[in-house]
Scaffold this active site. Structure first.
Site, PDB file in Angstrom:
ATOM      1  N   LYS A 158       0.864  -1.179   0.000  1.00 50.35           N
ATOM      2  CA  LYS A 158       0.000   0.000   0.000  1.00 50.35           C
ATOM      3  C   LYS A 158       0.903   1.232   0.000  1.00 50.35           C
ATOM      4  O   LYS A 158       1.233   1.803   1.037  1.00 50.35           O
ATOM      5  CB  LYS A 158      -0.927  -0.043   1.235  1.00 50.35           C
ATOM      6  CG  LYS A 158      -2.190   0.777   1.070  1.00 50.35           C
ATOM      7  CD  LYS A 158      -3.194   0.437   2.154  1.00 50.35           C
ATOM      8  CE  LYS A 158      -4.291   1.475   2.264  1.00 50.35           C
ATOM      9  NZ  LYS A 158      -5.188   1.567   1.113  1.00 50.35           N
TER      10      LYS A 158
HETATM   11  N1  PPE Z   1      -7.950  -1.311  -3.269  1.00 53.86           N
HETATM   12  C1  PPE Z   1      -7.399  -0.093  -3.098  1.00 53.86           C
HETATM   13  C2  PPE Z   1      -6.693   0.530  -4.231  1.00 53.86           C
HETATM   14  C3  PPE Z   1      -7.503   0.539  -1.861  1.00 53.86           C
HETATM   15  O1  PPE Z   1      -6.933   1.738  -1.695  1.00 53.86           O
HETATM   16  C4  PPE Z   1      -8.202  -0.076  -0.794  1.00 53.86           C
HETATM   17  C5  PPE Z   1      -8.337   0.604   0.525  1.00 53.86           C
HETATM   18  C6  PPE Z   1      -8.761  -1.344  -1.020  1.00 53.86           C
HETATM   19  C7  PPE Z   1      -8.608  -1.946  -2.257  1.00 53.86           C
HETATM   20  C8  PPE Z   1      -9.435  -2.120   0.070  1.00 53.86           C
HETATM   21  O2  PPE Z   1      -8.496  -2.551   1.030  1.00 53.86           O
HETATM   22  P1  PPE Z   1      -8.899  -2.805   2.554  1.00 53.86           P
HETATM   23  O3  PPE Z   1      -9.112  -1.465   3.171  1.00 53.86           O
HETATM   24  O4  PPE Z   1      -7.756  -3.535   3.108  1.00 53.86           O
HETATM   25  O5  PPE Z   1     -10.155  -3.615   2.542  1.00 53.86           O
HETATM   26  N2  PPE Z   1      -8.380   2.022   0.477  1.00 53.86           N
HETATM   27  C9  PPE Z   1      -8.123   2.792   1.678  1.00 53.86           C
HETATM   28  C10 PPE Z   1      -7.892   4.261   1.375  1.00 53.86           C
HETATM   29  C11 PPE Z   1      -9.052   5.085   0.955  1.00 53.86           C
HETATM   30  C12 PPE Z   1      -8.723   6.578   0.900  1.00 53.86           C
HETATM   31  O6  PPE Z   1      -9.384   7.326   0.141  1.00 53.86           O
HETATM   32  O7  PPE Z   1      -7.845   7.036   1.640  1.00 53.86           O
HETATM   33  C13 PPE Z   1      -9.185   2.544   2.729  1.00 53.86           C
HETATM   34  O8  PPE Z   1     -10.268   2.069   2.425  1.00 53.86           O
HETATM   35  O9  PPE Z   1      -8.886   2.803   3.886  1.00 53.86           O
END
Ligand code: PPE
Length: 304
Positions: A158
């Site tokens: 990330k």
């Molecule tokens: N794909 C991406 C690209 C992504 O950024 C997130 C989380 C996910 C999938 C889902 O991952 P998880 O949170 O582990 O289920 N995106 C984070 C950032 C959002 C933002 O605008 O800042 C979040 O959901 O916290």
């Protein structure tokens, strides 16, 4: 930010919001190498609980390792720091943002000796794509941007720099009157949203793309495990945009987005343009789980 009178944890101590500043020559600001997490905490009957903290901490350290960042703090120290920051800010429910980045010192891309810094901020954060989005579903468009795929990005980490395409995709979608974007991978298969993973339902079966080009979402993993327990068949495989156009249901999931139904893709109405039945069921269970109302998944909760 409405949280201005609060505290931010930075490099080992809690400091005032207004003091939590960095130098303009902060290396990560210029070259985009940093890693972060997004975690939610929820109010439960037993107090505030952090959802899947261990998995988020693991991913934070994996992200750092992938890009050769060596954390000056142990996992145990950051676990405690997160809890302490929530307590200090008296946050009952909200969002937790740990970030690890390269501080100032030398410039030029090879600044091996610059300090690695860590900060943790918390704030109250409502629904990511709107309350109405959670209930009625969001309208999305396929982005003209491509999800950086394996070979040109490190998609399991990330990384701050990975979010440039996400930001552009989101802006493009909103400019065109949509709520959110959906990115395809380099080969044209559905990848993910700018900040969400995606699922679709066809004939009662749940489909989600494999993690060969996308972030390995922790919410995605939660949904898969919840669905399996509910005896909903889950198939991890690639699918195309046209399959999505004719899906019975679709939804985004992510820490920030939680479980957000998708009611329209590129003008194609999904199902009847409302939150689908399977989506609704999974959404309800997800909210029960995060709020500590489902004992089957209580091991996912860390009380502060
Ligand atoms: N794909 C991406 C690209 C992504 O950024 C997130 C989380 C996910 C999938 C889902 O991952 P998880 O949170 O582990 O289920 N995106 C984070 C950032 C959002 C933002 O605008 O800042 C979040 O959901 O916290």
């Amino acid at each position: 930010m409405e949280h201005k009178n609060k505290k931010i944890w930075m490099d080992g101590s809690l400091i005032d919001y207004d003091q939590a500043k960095v130098h303009i020559l902060t290396h990560s600001l210029h070259y985009g190498l940093g890693v972060f997490e997004g975690i939610r905490c929820y109010k439960t009957s037993q107090g505030t609980s952090i959802f899947r903290l261990e998995e988020h901490l693991d991913r934070f350290f994996h992200s750092a390792a992938i890009v050769y960042l060596s954390s000056p703090f142990s996992k145990e120290a950051l676990r405690e720091a997160i809890k302490e920051t929530i307590r200090e800010n008296q946050l009952e429910a909200g969002y937790i943002r740990p970030i690890m980045f390269i501080g100032d010192g030398a410039m030029g891309i090879y600044a091996k000796g610059n300090p690695v810094r860590v900060a943790i901020a918390v704030w109250p954060w409502g629904s990511y794509l709107g309350e109405e989005g959670l209930e009625k579903g969001v309208r999305i468009r396929i982005s003209s941007y491509i999800r950086q795929s394996a070979g040109i990005s490190l998609h399991l980490a990330k990384l701050t720099g990975n979010y440039i395409i996400s930001q552009l995709a989101k802006r493009e979608a909103v400019q065109d009157g949509y709520d959110e974007a959906l990115l395809l991978d380099q080969e044209g298969f559905v990848a993910e949203g700018p900040g969400e993973n995606i699922f679709m339902v066809r004939d009662g079966v749940l489909y989600t793309p494999p993690t060969d080009n996308i972030l390995e979402g922790i919410t995605r993993d939660s949904i898969i495990k919840i669905a399996e327990r509910e005896n909903i068949q889950v198939v991890v495989r690639r699918f195309t945009r046209d399959e999505l156009y004719i899906a019975d249901e679709a939804f985004f999931c992510g820490t920030a987005a939680e479980v957000t139904p998708i009611r329209e893709v590129d003008g194609h109405i999904i199902d009847s343009g409302r939150r689908g039945e399977v989506t609704h069921r999974l959404q309800q269970i997800y909210f029960d789980v995060v709020h500590g109302r489902n004992p089957a998944f209580s091991s996912w909760l860390t009380y502060v």
